[in-house]
Design an enzyme around this catalytic site. Sequence first.
Site, PDB file in Angstrom:
ATOM      1  N   TRP A 149       0.853  -1.190   0.000  1.00  0.00           N
ATOM      2  CA  TRP A 149       0.000   0.000   0.000  1.00  0.00           C
ATOM      3  C   TRP A 149       0.886   1.238   0.000  1.00  0.00           C
ATOM      4  O   TRP A 149       1.866   1.323   0.754  1.00  0.00           O
ATOM      5  CB  TRP A 149      -0.895  -0.040   1.237  1.00  0.00           C
ATOM      6  CG  TRP A 149      -1.823   1.124   1.390  1.00  0.00           C
ATOM      7  CD1 TRP A 149      -2.616   1.687   0.447  1.00  0.00           C
ATOM      8  CD2 TRP A 149      -2.048   1.865   2.598  1.00  0.00           C
ATOM      9  NE1 TRP A 149      -3.326   2.732   0.984  1.00  0.00           N
ATOM     10  CE2 TRP A 149      -2.997   2.872   2.298  1.00  0.00           C
ATOM     11  CE3 TRP A 149      -1.549   1.779   3.896  1.00  0.00           C
ATOM     12  CZ2 TRP A 149      -3.456   3.774   3.243  1.00  0.00           C
ATOM     13  CZ3 TRP A 149      -2.004   2.669   4.847  1.00  0.00           C
ATOM     14  CH2 TRP A 149      -2.952   3.663   4.524  1.00  0.00           C
ATOM     15  N   ASP A 230      -0.851  -5.801   9.165  1.00  0.00           N
ATOM     16  CA  ASP A 230      -1.844  -4.805   8.768  1.00  0.00           C
ATOM     17  C   ASP A 230      -3.075  -5.576   8.307  1.00  0.00           C
ATOM     18  O   ASP A 230      -3.044  -6.284   7.302  1.00  0.00           O
ATOM     19  CB  ASP A 230      -1.296  -3.927   7.635  1.00  0.00           C
ATOM     20  CG  ASP A 230      -2.261  -2.806   7.254  1.00  0.00           C
ATOM     21  OD1 ASP A 230      -3.354  -2.724   7.851  1.00  0.00           O
ATOM     22  OD2 ASP A 230      -1.917  -2.018   6.354  1.00  0.00           O
ATOM     23  N   LYS A 266     -13.422  -0.768   5.705  1.00  0.00           N
ATOM     24  CA  LYS A 266     -13.925  -1.604   4.612  1.00  0.00           C
ATOM     25  C   LYS A 266     -14.993  -2.579   5.086  1.00  0.00           C
ATOM     26  O   LYS A 266     -16.073  -2.660   4.513  1.00  0.00           O
ATOM     27  CB  LYS A 266     -12.766  -2.383   3.963  1.00  0.00           C
ATOM     28  CG  LYS A 266     -11.600  -1.514   3.486  1.00  0.00           C
ATOM     29  CD  LYS A 266     -12.004  -0.551   2.394  1.00  0.00           C
ATOM     30  CE  LYS A 266     -10.820   0.079   1.693  1.00  0.00           C
ATOM     31  NZ  LYS A 266      -9.952   0.891   2.562  1.00  0.00           N
TER      32      LYS A 266
END
Length: 421
Positions: A149, A230, A266
Amino acid sequence: MLTALARRSTPSAIRTLSSWSAVPAGPPDPILGVTEAFKADKDPRKINLGVGAYRDENGKPYVLNSVQKAEELVAASKPDKEYLPITGLAEFNKNAAKLAYGAESAPLKQGAVAVTQSISGTGALRIGGAFIGRHYPKAKVIYLPTPSWGNHTPIFRDSGLEVRGYRYFDKSTVGLDFEGMKADLKAAPEHSIVLLHACAHNPTGIDPTHAQWKEISDLVKEKNLFPFFDMAYQGFATGSISNDAFAVRHFVSEGHQIALAQSFAKNMGLYGERVGAFSLVTADPEEKARVDSQLKIVIRPMYSNPPLHGARIANAILSDAALYAEWETEVKSMADRIISMREKLYNMLTHDLKTPGEWGHIKSQIGMFSFTGLTAPQTKALAEKAHVYMTADGRISMAGLNGKNIEHFATSVDAAVRGNL
């Protein structure tokens, strides 16, 4: 005629004396740039596949029913608007940790997991980077997967850590470079920190298998590396909360003292509410108390304390059996819709259009994102000629595809690959 003083006071003279005249223009954000180009496009066929947010079958933002009900429950309780403690809503922290580690987690049962609410996953990573940079005594080097990311590198650099990479994506197979990954981790200095995407790797959509995760765990233990997970997509990858937490739970069961960043953007659709958590597995309750005290010292000058409303919504879902069951069903439904888009796109490219190349990775990748294998010139042509927007590296958000636009996307990709755009 202007006097000398008047000349020095003209607007142009004042501008040249600005304190910020030497500040250079920063590069545009690659994701926001895609969105801006999409918004400026007036063609009705336009598709935005750059944004990392779920969209429903009509291409619209989706607010979960469970979230709406939770918000109604929160409003009905007529809560106050007082500050949260520095580490946030205690009940939310407890339930967020339970979601990630599992109810039977030994460190949780022992009271040995330090948890703080954070400003979504980004804030969790930043807290973790700052805490590790200050208190992890053995190394100041963190290894990120290549690619990762885009925000990982600046977050950890700003935390005072040296950022290095380990191989992850194999362009030739559009899959996981598992042997390269293992070789790079074996070559990393002992006690280095290694950042691992728990599930739905962003941006590639490629995850290790359970067997590969076990190998990675053994290697991390053998090399005395420190695992920092993560987990931004728990439930969003396979539709199963527990399956998506496999890596985290396996590492903890094997005795690793992990760091973990969680996001509820999300999987609960709480993008703008900024709900997340950071946690560290410690040796015992006494060590946890000391870690908690230092987390507060890290957080206090950053933002003092976290937002309240989103944490209440998330906690209402996590603490209510009926709402939790409804939420799980909705998460699976979102994941299943994305999986169905993968199947449909693969079939269109492979069977209907017979697009040159091998497209099996569309199905084998997982989660919101897919690395298509398209080149930068092809993505440029798609934007300019077909009004299809994605990042230059060919990453797309599968959530942006639906029954109304997938045919246009597939035929456009076919034309781009054949050089016919």
